[in-house]
Design a protein around this motif. Structure first.
Motif, mmCIF file in Angstrom:
data_model
loop_
_atom_site.group_PDB
_atom_site.id
_atom_site.type_symbol
_atom_site.label_atom_id
_atom_site.label_comp_id
_atom_site.label_asym_id
_atom_site.label_seq_id
_atom_site.Cartn_x
_atom_site.Cartn_y
_atom_site.Cartn_z
ATOM 1 N N MET A 66 0.827 -1.207 0.000
ATOM 2 C CA MET A 66 0.000 0.000 0.000
ATOM 3 C C MET A 66 0.864 1.262 0.000
ATOM 4 S SD MET A 66 -3.002 -1.204 -0.318
ATOM 5 C CE MET A 66 -2.301 -2.694 -1.055
ATOM 6 N N ALA A 67 1.998 1.211 0.704
ATOM 7 C CA ALA A 67 2.918 2.357 0.700
ATOM 8 C C ALA A 67 3.468 2.587 -0.698
ATOM 9 C CB ALA A 67 4.054 2.125 1.694
ATOM 10 N N SER A 68 3.804 1.513 -1.397
ATOM 11 C CA SER A 68 4.308 1.661 -2.773
ATOM 12 C C SER A 68 3.255 2.295 -3.662
ATOM 13 C CB SER A 68 4.719 0.298 -3.339
ATOM 14 O OG SER A 68 5.866 -0.182 -2.674
ATOM 15 N N TYR A 69 2.039 1.775 -3.607
ATOM 16 C CA TYR A 69 0.972 2.328 -4.443
ATOM 17 C C TYR A 69 0.694 3.792 -4.094
ATOM 18 C CZ TYR A 69 -0.130 -2.462 -5.943
ATOM 19 O OH TYR A 69 -0.072 -3.730 -6.468
ATOM 20 N N ALA A 70 0.688 4.107 -2.799
ATOM 21 C CA ALA A 70 0.418 5.486 -2.376
ATOM 22 C C ALA A 70 1.474 6.451 -2.920
ATOM 23 C CB ALA A 70 0.352 5.581 -0.846
ATOM 24 N N GLN A 71 2.676 5.939 -3.146
ATOM 25 C CA GLN A 71 3.766 6.749 -3.694
ATOM 26 C C GLN A 71 3.850 6.652 -5.220
ATOM 27 O OE1 GLN A 71 7.422 6.655 -0.872
ATOM 28 N NE2 GLN A 71 6.426 4.643 -0.742
ATOM 29 N N SER A 72 2.800 6.129 -5.840
ATOM 30 C CA SER A 72 2.728 5.976 -7.300
ATOM 31 C C SER A 72 3.791 5.040 -7.849
ATOM 32 C CB SER A 72 2.834 7.338 -8.004
ATOM 33 O OG SER A 72 1.743 8.146 -7.669
ATOM 34 N N GLN A 73 4.157 4.035 -7.058
ATOM 35 C CA GLN A 73 5.149 3.059 -7.510
ATOM 36 C C GLN A 73 4.456 1.749 -7.872
ATOM 37 O OE1 GLN A 73 7.721 2.699 -4.115
ATOM 38 N NE2 GLN A 73 8.604 4.728 -4.387
ATOM 39 N N ILE A 74 5.062 1.024 -8.798
ATOM 40 C CA ILE A 74 4.581 -0.323 -9.070
ATOM 41 C C ILE A 74 5.340 -1.271 -8.145
ATOM 42 C CG2 ILE A 74 3.921 0.178 -11.463
ATOM 43 C CD1 ILE A 74 6.504 -1.264 -12.332
ATOM 44 N N LEU A 75 4.783 -2.456 -7.944
ATOM 45 C CA LEU A 75 5.447 -3.409 -7.053
ATOM 46 C C LEU A 75 6.691 -3.973 -7.717
ATOM 47 C CD1 LEU A 75 2.468 -5.364 -5.469
ATOM 48 C CD2 LEU A 75 3.526 -3.215 -4.740
ATOM 49 N N SER A 76 7.702 -4.196 -6.897
ATOM 50 C CA SER A 76 8.968 -4.760 -7.377
ATOM 51 C C SER A 76 8.874 -6.291 -7.385
ATOM 52 C CB SER A 76 10.106 -4.321 -6.459
ATOM 53 O OG SER A 76 9.963 -4.934 -5.179
ATOM 54 N N GLU A 77 9.822 -6.909 -8.040
ATOM 55 C CA GLU A 77 9.896 -8.379 -8.027
ATOM 56 C C GLU A 77 10.087 -8.882 -6.600
ATOM 57 O OE1 GLU A 77 9.148 -10.636 -10.379
ATOM 58 O OE2 GLU A 77 8.561 -8.846 -11.500
ATOM 59 N N LYS A 78 10.866 -8.152 -5.812
ATOM 60 C CA LYS A 78 11.070 -8.527 -4.401
ATOM 61 C C LYS A 78 9.732 -8.549 -3.654
ATOM 62 C CE LYS A 78 13.575 -7.083 -0.275
ATOM 63 N NZ LYS A 78 14.416 -6.067 0.349
ATOM 64 N N GLN A 79 8.882 -7.563 -3.920
ATOM 65 C CA GLN A 79 7.573 -7.517 -3.265
ATOM 66 C C GLN A 79 6.685 -8.671 -3.739
ATOM 67 O OE1 GLN A 79 7.043 -3.336 -4.352
ATOM 68 N NE2 GLN A 79 6.497 -2.922 -2.206
ATOM 69 N N PHE A 80 6.719 -8.975 -5.022
ATOM 70 C CA PHE A 80 5.938 -10.114 -5.530
ATOM 71 C C PHE A 80 6.441 -11.424 -4.932
ATOM 72 C CE2 PHE A 80 4.691 -7.307 -9.168
ATOM 73 C CZ PHE A 80 3.324 -7.414 -8.990
ATOM 74 N N ASP A 81 7.753 -11.574 -4.806
ATOM 75 C CA ASP A 81 8.315 -12.786 -4.203
ATOM 76 C C ASP A 81 7.881 -12.919 -2.744
ATOM 77 O OD1 ASP A 81 9.572 -13.463 -6.588
ATOM 78 O OD2 ASP A 81 11.524 -12.663 -5.968
#
Length: 171
Positions: free
Chosen positions: A70-85
């Motif tokens: 949610m912090a990533s999205y709130a900052q207009s970022q897409i999720l990283s591979e690390k986050q998906f893992d």
């Protein structure tokens, strides 16, 4: 030791907009209750699934993971591979993880999330933010609120699961 009031009744948080304080209050309350619940919880029981419910480790990992996403999205970022893992590993048995490690990881993610919240301009709370690969619509405020309410939801599920396991019996 004198019992403190719930976090939301302890007053304003210095440097944080009153519009964002309920988010941080909710997450801090969950953090305190999780620590109390998991105090002395045996690491070997982290992966127990009584009646087929999610294991305690899942809830601890998932609360941290949702705040990170949610912090990533709130900052207009897409999720990283690390986050998906990390998302894929939530709830999967990992023998090296202990109750202490999971709580440290959760605390670290909470601190990171709170730092991000303190940097958010309250005038952006209604700003659109796309969520996920499908770019579903949300707002900065919606994402932050979701992290807080989701932490509370999983705290409740964790509480029931730990009680069902019976590992936190107190004299």
């Amino acid at each position: 030791m004198t019992k403190q009031p719930e976090v939301w009744l302890r007053g304003p948080i210095a440097g944080l907009s009153p519009l964002l304080q309920p988010v941080v209050h909710s997450i801090r309350q969950a953090q305190e209750e999780i620590h109390e619940l998991m105090k002395d919880f045996p690491s070997e029981m982290l992966w127990e699934k009584p009646a087929g419910v999610a294991c305690p480790a899942f809830h601890l990992q998932h609360i941290a993971g949702v705040m990170d996403r949610m912090a990533s999205y709130a900052q207009s970022q897409i999720l990283s591979e690390k986050q998906f893992d990390a998302l894929k590993r939530e709830g999967l048995r990992q023998e090296h993880l202990t109750t202490s490690i999971l709580l440290e990881n959760l605390d670290g993610q909470i601190e990171h999330f709170v730092r991000i919240v303190t940097q958010i301009d309250p005038s952006t709370l209604a700003d659109f933010r796309p969520v996920g690969r499908a770019k579903l619509p949300s707002t900065v405020g919606g994402l932050l609120f979701h992290a807080a309410e989701h932490a509370q939801r999983h705290l409740g599920q964790l509480l029931v699961t730990v009680k069902m396991i019976g590992a936190n019996k107190r004299p």
